[in-house]
Every structure is written in structure tokens, then in C-alpha cells.
Design a protein around this motif. Structure first.
Motif, PDB file in Angstrom:
ATOM      1  N   LEU A 158       4.013   9.732  -7.497  1.00 14.44           N
ATOM      2  CA  LEU A 158       5.166  10.239  -8.242  1.00 14.44           C
ATOM      3  C   LEU A 158       4.803  10.124  -9.734  1.00 14.44           C
ATOM      4  O   LEU A 158       4.842  10.697 -10.626  1.00 14.44           O
ATOM      5  N   ALA A 159       4.089   8.845 -10.071  1.00 16.34           N
ATOM      6  CA  ALA A 159       3.775   8.663 -11.437  1.00 16.34           C
ATOM      7  C   ALA A 159       2.549   9.723 -11.812  1.00 16.34           C
ATOM      8  O   ALA A 159       2.893  10.189 -13.029  1.00 16.34           O
ATOM      9  N   LEU A 160       1.887   9.852 -11.102  1.00 16.15           N
ATOM     10  CA  LEU A 160       0.735  11.156 -11.347  1.00 16.15           C
ATOM     11  C   LEU A 160       1.281  12.459 -11.681  1.00 16.15           C
ATOM     12  O   LEU A 160       0.904  13.174 -12.672  1.00 16.15           O
ATOM     13  N   GLN A 181       0.812  -1.240   0.077  1.00 17.08           N
ATOM     14  CA  GLN A 181      -0.024   0.074   0.120  1.00 17.08           C
ATOM     15  C   GLN A 181       0.914   1.303   0.001  1.00 17.08           C
ATOM     16  O   GLN A 181       0.884   2.105  -0.724  1.00 17.08           O
ATOM     17  N   ARG A 182       1.668   1.293   0.857  1.00 16.83           N
ATOM     18  CA  ARG A 182       2.790   2.456   0.920  1.00 16.83           C
ATOM     19  C   ARG A 182       3.609   2.603  -0.583  1.00 16.83           C
ATOM     20  O   ARG A 182       3.611   3.702  -1.042  1.00 16.83           O
ATOM     21  N   THR A 183       3.942   1.467  -0.932  1.00 15.91           N
ATOM     22  CA  THR A 183       4.728   1.526  -2.357  1.00 15.91           C
ATOM     23  C   THR A 183       3.843   2.087  -3.447  1.00 15.91           C
ATOM     24  O   THR A 183       4.145   2.913  -4.201  1.00 15.91           O
ATOM     25  N   MET A 184       2.644   1.622  -3.357  1.00 19.65           N
ATOM     26  CA  MET A 184       1.544   2.159  -4.505  1.00 19.65           C
ATOM     27  C   MET A 184       1.250   3.368  -4.284  1.00 19.65           C
ATOM     28  O   MET A 184       1.227   4.190  -5.359  1.00 19.65           O
ATOM     29  N   LEU A 185       1.178   3.843  -3.054  1.00 12.05           N
ATOM     30  CA  LEU A 185       1.036   5.392  -2.961  1.00 12.05           C
ATOM     31  C   LEU A 185       1.986   6.172  -3.321  1.00 12.05           C
ATOM     32  O   LEU A 185       1.809   7.177  -4.042  1.00 12.05           O
ATOM     33  N   VAL A 186       3.275   5.774  -2.701  1.00 16.56           N
ATOM     34  CA  VAL A 186       4.187   6.769  -3.284  1.00 16.56           C
ATOM     35  C   VAL A 186       4.548   6.833  -4.734  1.00 16.56           C
ATOM     36  O   VAL A 186       4.751   7.743  -5.577  1.00 16.56           O
TER      37      VAL A 186
END
Length: 603
Positions: free
Chosen positions: A287-289, A278-283
């Protein structure tokens, strides 16, 4: 939608790209969240599986010790009473799983205990309902007694009859306790991180846990495990621990007796992988957005910049500058659009030049035609002026001729006919009474002469009514309308307003002739029952209205006279009015009657 139309193209392109990326990221986010949820479910299932393995291990241990105690009871039952205690002591040492083995009488009373150091005067568990039920049977049973002392770590009691066929032989009862040093009931090593394994009884109290752990309170999980244990089914839940991290708890029941195994672990440790995901996906998502937003903005800028240049060129063209070429150094659709714009500029320039030449030619020809038309108009104005003068002279001559004929008819013919009538009257009086035929002939001649005299007088009035010269326009019009409409049974409504003295001379004659024609048409063609004549002597013009309630007609069909002569009277009215700068308005329709309105200025 209207607000979006007000945004610049750059914002709209960047917004569209960003919206698509957001949708894409949302889809991947949904999949990631779903993966995290599945990871959480897997974490729960792993803990439940671990609890199942531990519970099944305890069940196997209980089944094994049950069989061993059953064999020992059979061996003791086969020996003598003096050897019982020695045989049980040998069995205790051989088995090693029991904390102690008790010899019970048929009623469950305590006879002696191995090892003897733990011998008590009485056995408190013998009063337990489950234990008493097991003593009533003839087979070996595993019993989980009701919890008495919260500090007691009794897990189970195995009760085996000495002689299954003879209840009077008594029983052997073996107690299994978590504190017994020779028994490892939990298969989970004590060093397994934050994972903690515990055995709970039928009410949720902790009765066994690893020895090298900080022990939980016996009632640590009673509130949350009670409903799960009562159902007797496996289950997982989250235990909200005050002032500590929450715990993930998995429970799996025993098959041999009430109670089961609890696997407990802190939530952070149990869900370490999902939380890290979840943390990885959020970061990475943020960043990607962010990178995508910047890329979308730059892309929109590269697209909009040449479009703005084209917009500036188009504005220059719109302002009239067709000399400067449009150059776009691109090979994509925007470059193609720029080249098409430049082609349009060249063609528009040529078209404007051609239009200018045609405009000059057209202006020259228009000037020529205008000069010709002006010349024709001058000639036509002269002809119209001559026509009006001729018409005025004609009408004036007609009126003078009417006057002359009226005077001659009045002075000569009428006087002659009157004298003849008087002569006939004298001759008729001089005739003798006898000749009746001669007197009748004289009467007929006199009647015919009187009729001829009336016709002559009517013709005199039609030619030039004396009332028009003697009494004025209103009296002449009233007299004419009354005399000519009464023989047809038509009622006349006559009204005047204003100062009649303003309408004299030729104007009065023209108005009278128009009234004369309108009244004559109403009498001969309308079939009306009532005719209204109104004269309004205004400050600058006289307005005359002649209306009837007759059958009416279509005025559009009488703009030009017909071959039969119909329409000549209307044409004469218009010509008389136009001669004095006036106008005639006729309102009529089939079945709607007729209204003739004439306005003639005084001068």
C-alpha cells in the motif's frame, strides 16, 4: 545508462524518487524481517523455557519422592519382617505418588507388591540393565528402564536400599506411571490452547501426556527427537506432520534420569505474532509503495510541466520568435530559470538587432572594398598583360639579337679567324728551317687563334644552336647537354617520347632555354655523376624533366633571387614557362639530388 538517457524527464524524476523509496522500504523491510526472525527465535525460546520449567518440576518431584521412599525404606528396615508389609502399605498411602511399591530381595527378585491387587508372579523390569545396575549400589537411585511394551507408561523407578550398609536386607522399588491418577507430573494445564506437553523416555517415546488431550502415538516423535535426546541437550525443531499442520517442538532433558519434557504446538499458533507481522508488513508495504509511486508520479508531473513550457518557449526562440515573452508563475528554481530565459530573450533580441545593423554596415563596406579591389585587379591584370607582352617582346628581341650575333660571329669573326689561321699556316710553311724561335712563336699564335675560334663557335651555339633550327628541339637539347656535361665527367641519360613535331617555334625555344639553364646549373653546382634529360611530347603540352644525383639544395631558399645573383636562373625558367601558360616544379633537398619538371602547353 544510454537507455536511461532516452527516457523523459518525468519518468526519470519519478523513477529516481521511486528508487529512493524502494531503497528506504527495503531498509525497513530488512529491519521488519529481522524483527520477525527475532520473534521466531523468541517463540522458540519461550517453548524451550516452558519445557525447562516442566522438566525441572518433574525433577523436583522425583527428588522429593526419592527422599520419601528412602525414609520409608529406612523405617521398614528398622522394623521386623512381619511388620514390613504393613509399614510399606502405610507409606504408599501416605506418599501417594507411586503407582505401586515393590519389595525386592538382594538379587532383585519380587517378594511382594503394595497394593496387593497388582501383585505379579514376577517383575519384568527386574531384568532391565539399568535396574540391575541400580541394585548393585548402596544408595537411592532413579532409573528409567528401557522401553519394553509400547503401551507401558512407566516414567521412572526409584530404588532405595532398606539398609545402605547391608545389601542383603533387600530393596524397596517405587514405580511412577503417567496413568497413576494421583500424580500430576506435567505442570502445563490441559486447556493451554494448542500447546501440548509430553514426557519422553531416553529413546524419544511418549510416556506421559495430559489426560484430557487426544493422545499421540507413543512413537509420534521418535524419528525427529531421537537425535536431540541422544545428545542429552535442549533443542527446538519443526516436526513435519503428514496431512496436518507442522508442529514446533521444544525438548528439555531431565537431570535425574534419561528422557525429558517435550512442548509441542502447531506452527501457526506458535508463530502467530511473526506471521501476523509479516502479513501486516506486506499489506502496508504494498500500500505504501503504491501510494508513494502515485505521489512520485504527481510530483514529477508538477516539476516537468513548467519545464516543458520552458522547452516550448526555447524552441519558439530557436525558430526566431523573440517577440513573445516567457512567463513562469513560480518562485522556485524553475521560476528563476524562466526569468533568466526571458532576460536572455530580450538580450538576444537586442543583440540580433545590433548584429543586423553591423551586418548592413559591414556589407556596405565590403561592397566598397570589393569595388576597390576589383578596380585594382583590373589595373593589375592590365599591368600583368603588359608585363607578359613586354617580357615576350624582350625574350623575342633577345632571341633575335642572339641570332644576329651568332650570324655575325659566324660570318665575320669566325671567317676572319679562319683566314688568319690559314695565313699563319702559309707563313709558317714559308719560313726557312733555320730560325727556330720564329717557328715556335708562329705555333703559339696559331694555337691561341684556334682556341679563340673554338670559344667563338661555342658562343655561337650558346646564342642560337643551329641544331634547334635544323634538327629540332630533341636533337638540340641532346647536343647541348652532351657537349656541356662531358667536360665535367658527368654521364648523360637522354630520352624522348611522343611527337616532337608539335613543339616548334617559340615553345621549342622556351623549352630549350629552360633545359639549357637546368643543365648549366647541374654542371656548375650539383657535383653530380649522372644527369637525366627526358622530353615527353604529349597531346597538349610538352613535359621536360632534368634530374641529377648531386648534392641538392633547399628550393624554399630560392623563391627570390639573392644579392649574389643566385636564383636568377630559376626565376628565368619560371618566367619563360609562365609566359606560355606553363609551370615549373622543383624537387630537391640536401643530399637528395634535384628534379626540375617543366610543363608548357603548345598553345
Amino acid at each position: 545508462m544510454y537507455r536511461l538517457r532516452g527516457l523523459s524527464l518525468r519518468f526519470r524524476i519519478a523513477g529516481g524518487v521511486l528508487a529512493g523509496l524502494v531503497v528506504l522500504f527495503s531498509l525497513f523491510g530488512f529491519l521488519a524481517v529481522r524483527t520477525i526472525e527475532l520473534s521466531v527465535d523468541v517463540a522458540f525460546d519461550e517453548r524451550l523455557r516452558l519445557a525447562q520449567i516442566s522438566a525441572e518440576s518433574v525433577d523436583e518431584l522425583l527428588e522429593h519422592t526419592s527422599r520419601q521412599l528412602e525414609r520409608a525404606a529406612a523405617f521398614v528396615g528398622a522394623g521386623t519382617a512381619d511388620d514390613e508389609r504393613g509399614h510399606v502399605a502405610d507409606a504408599y498411602d501416605l506418599l501417594g505418588e507411586f503407582d505401586r511399591i515393590l519389595r525386592l530381595d538382594p538379587e532383585g527378585g519380587l517378594l511382594w507388591v503394595v497394593p496387593s491387587a497388582t501383585e505379579d508372579a514376577e517383575w519384568p523390569a527386574g531384568r532391565d540393565t539399568a535396574v540391575r545396575a541400580a541394585l548393585e549400589g548402596a544408595d537411592t537411585r532413579v532409573v528409567a528402564p528401557s522401553r519394553g511394551n509400547p503401551g507401558d507408561d512407566l516414567i521412572a523407578i526409584i530404588i532405595a536400599p532398606l539398609d545402605p550398609g547391608d545389601r542383603g536386607a533387600g530393596f524397596l522399588a517405587g514405580e511412577l506411571r503417567a496413568s497413576h491418577a494421583d500424580v500430576e507430573l506435567l505442570m502445563l494445564p490441559a486447556s493451554e490452547g494448542s500447546v501440548r506437553a509430553e514426557i519422553v523416555d531416553a529413546t524419544g517415546y511418549v510416556v506421559a501426556q495430559p489426560h484430557d488431550e487426544d493422545p499421540d502415538a507413543p512413537d509420534a516423535h521418535v524419528g525427529i527427537l531421537g537425535p536431540i535426546v541422544a545428545r542429552g541437550e535442549p533443542g527446538t525443531t519443526i516436526h513435519d506432520v503428514e496431512d496436518e499442520a507442522d508442529h514446533v517442538i521444544a525438548y528439555y532433558p531431565f537431570r535425574s534420569h534419561p528422557g525429558g519434557v517435550v512442548i509441542e504446538q502447531t506452527e501457526d499458533a506458535a508463530f502467530a505474532i511473526p506471521q501476523e507481522m509479516q502479513r501486516t508488513m506486506l499489506v502496508y508495504g504494498v500500500l505504501a509503495l503504491s501510494i508513494s509511486s502515485v505521489a512520485a508520479w504527481l510530483h514529477a508531473h508538477t516539476v516537468v510541466r513548467p519545464i516543458r513550457r520552458l522547452t516550448s518557449d526555447a524552441a519558439r526562440m530557436a525558430s526566431g520568435d523573440l517577440e513573445s515573452p516567457i512567463v513562469v508563475a513560480r518562485d522556485d528554481e524553475i521560476g528563476e530559470l524562466g526569468r533568466r530565459f526571458d532576460e536572455m530573450r530580450v538580450k538576444l533580441k537586442a543583440s540580433l538587432e545590433e548584429s543586423a545593423r553591423w551586418a548592413e554596415e559591414l556589407e556596405r563596406r565590403v561592397d566598397e572594398r570589393t569595388s576597390e579591389v576589383e578596380e585594382k585587379n583590373r589595373e593589375l591584370n592590365v599591368l600583368n598583360r603588359l608585363r607578359r607582352q613586354l617580357l615576350a617582346k624582350t625574350i623575342s628581341a633577345q632571341e633575335e639579337e642572339r641570332k644576329r650575333l651568332a650570324r655575325e660571329l659566324h660570318d665575320d669573326s669566325a671567317q676572319t679567324l679562319t683566314a688568319v689561321l690559314m695565313t699563319l699556316k702559309t707563313a709558317e710553311d714559308a719560313l726557312p728551317a733555320g730560325p727556330h724561335g720564329a717557328r715556335q712563336a708562329m705555333d703559339r699564335s696559331r694555337s691561341q687563334l684556334e682556341l679563340a675560334l673554338r670559344e667563338i663557335r661555342k658562343a655561337i651555339v650558346d646564342l642560337r644552336p643551329s641544331a634547334l633550327d635544323d634538327l629540332g628541339l630533341a636533337a638540340a637539347a641532346r647536343s647541348y647537354a652532351t657537349e656541356h656535361l662531358r667536360p665535367y665527367g658527368i654521364k648523360v641519360a637522354f630520352s624522348t617520347s611522343g611527337d616532337e613535331q608539335q613543339a616548334r617555334g617559340a615553345v621549342a625555344t622556351a623549352v630549350f632555354r629552360i633545359v639549357q639553364e637546368a643543365v648549366s646549373n647541374a654542371a656548375r653546382h650539383s657535383g653530380a655523376r649522372k644527369v637525366g634529360v627526358a622530353l615527353d611530347f604529349g597531346s597538349s603540352a610538352v613535359v621536360t624533366e632534368v634530374s641529377d644525383d648531386g648534392t641538392g639544395f633547399d628550393p624554399a631558399g630560392f623563391h627570390q633571387p639573392q644579392e649574389s645573383g643566385r636564383g636568377l636562373g630559376l626565376l628565368g625558367m619560371r618566367e619563360r614557362a609562365e609566359l606560355f601558360g606553363g609551370e615549373v616544379d622543383i624537387e630537391s633537398g640536401p643530399g637528395k639530388g634535384t628534379m626540375v619538371r617543366v610543363r608548357i602547353p603548345y598553345a
